[in-house]
Design an enzyme around this catalytic site. Structure first.
Site: not given
Length: 392
Positions: A75-76, A153, A186, A206, A208, A242, A339
């Site tokens: 996400g970042t 979030n 979120q 994201s 995860h 990659t 974070c």
């Protein structure tokens, strides 16, 4: 992680337990297809085909064209690419970010300020909402990009991003329209979300957060931009490096299983059940002596907030103390964004003008697809017990 630990895990907004079946399936498929997708020999072509299948599957779920999606490291990075792209402009401009953004946006915007960009913070109202009016009022003729997240979030506040997109378009009619970026980390798998809104130029996702692996994200770009960071040219030059075929395939499978839309009736039903569970939890929390729901508006207006995230403060109990007390009993929560957990700062609550006394005692409870009503009831009982020790 044992079943008991999973049942009492209430920090889903930080990360989610992995869907073991999905990850194992994706691992098995990519162990068999192990080539570099950028290689032009047979092994590479086979991996490329699997990667593009994953992209198409993600696109089908999100309701967009596959060529508009780019795989990233998370996400970042998906937040950074559209934001940093404006640095390629010959003339510096103005960046608008909401005052409740995730640190991925907030901290990068500060770095862009060092590069000569003007950064304007769009004020939040007391309920944690960024209104279209606040966005329009913050616009300047030099604005090149506007960033407003879909779901906060920490408070779970659902932002009116469709209305904001329309407001930006209307306010800049006949002029150069700034790009509109939405952090959907979120939102995906948490609320019904339509990415086809014409005014959304880019969006970040994201894996995860919805039971997928760490280290894989998605970036939606309605129109290609010149990326600020360069490299080998993978992902059509948008994101060099990659490609993570395993992550892409696992992410596609997670979106298919957990994304909430009309085509996924099971998840939509689960979303509606969670709304009832969370509203009951919020009302019971509000009845605890010394408890403040943040924002208090969600008690009467639950529809404006994600049912997967609840913020509350408990008088005389610092957030870290509540966290440790619950942790010792096998219940896992947080004081806010993972974070920012070690920085002991609450910029989102500050933006809502929450007093320092309440901010210091605030904690976040967040839920996921494995969370049961029984587990939430047990969480309430334990929180009520701990609060009673400090306020009797």
């Amino acid at each position: 992680m044992t079943d008991i630990q999973t049942n009492h895990y209430f920090d889903w907004a930080s990360t989610s337990p992995a869907d073991k079946t999905i990850l194992q399936e994706a691992l098995d498929e990519t162990v068999a297809v192990w080539g570099n997708p950028s290689s032009i020999h047979a092994a590479g072509k086979e991996a490329r085909e699997l990667l593009e299948q994953a992209r198409k599957r993600c696109a089908d779920v999100l309701g967009v064209k596959a060529e508009k999606l780019y795989f990233t490291s998370g996400g970042t990075e998906s937040d950074h690419i559209p934001l940093l792209s404006v640095l390629n402009r010959p003339q510096k401009g103005t960046v608008l970010i909401s005052s409740i953004e995730h640190s991925a946006i907030r901290e990068m915007a500060l770095e862009m300020k060092k590069c000569g960009m003007e950064v304007i913070s769009i004020p939040s109202d007391k309920d944690g909402i960024i209104t279209p009016e606040a966005v329009v009022k913050s616009l300047t003729p030099e604005t090149v990009i506007v960033c407003v997240m879909a779901v906060n979030n920490e408070t779970g506040a659902i932002q009116p991003v469709y209305e904001i997109a329309d407001a930006i378009t209307s306010a800049t009619a006949g002029k150069r329209r700034p790009k509109f970026h939405v952090d959907c980390v979120q939102a995906a798998g948490k609320i019904p979300f339509d990415l086809s809104c014409a005014g959304i130029d880019s969006a970040a996702f994201s894996a995860h957060k919805i039971c997928g692996p760490r280290g894989i994200g998605l970036l939606y770009m309605k129109d290609a931009v010149e990326p600020f960071l360069k490299g080998g040219g993978q992902e059509k030059g948008m994101r060099s490096g990659t490609e993570n075929v395993f992550g892409a395939l696992a992410f596609a499978k997670c979106l298919e299983k957990y994304y909430i839309n009309k085509k996924n009736e099971g998840q939509l039903e689960h979303f509606n059940r969670q709304k009832e569970i969370t509203q009951d939890f919020v009302k019971k929390l509000a009845g605890i002596s010394g408890c403040t729901i943040i924002p208090e508006a969600r008690i009467e207006e639950p529809g404006k907030y994600s049912p997967w995230v609840v913020q509350a403060a408990f008088k005389n109990i610092p957030g870290q103390v509540m966290l440790r007390a619950l942790d010792s009993e096998g219940f896992y929560i947080s004081t806010g964004s993972a974070c920012s957990a070690r920085k002991n700062k609450r910029p989102i609550l500050d933006a809502m003008h929450i007093t320092p006394q309440i901010s210091e005692t605030a904690v976040r409870f967040s839920f996921g697809p494995l969370t049961t009503k029984t587990a939430v009831d047990e969480l309430f009982d334990k929180v009520s017990e701990i609060a009673g020790r400090f306020n009797n």
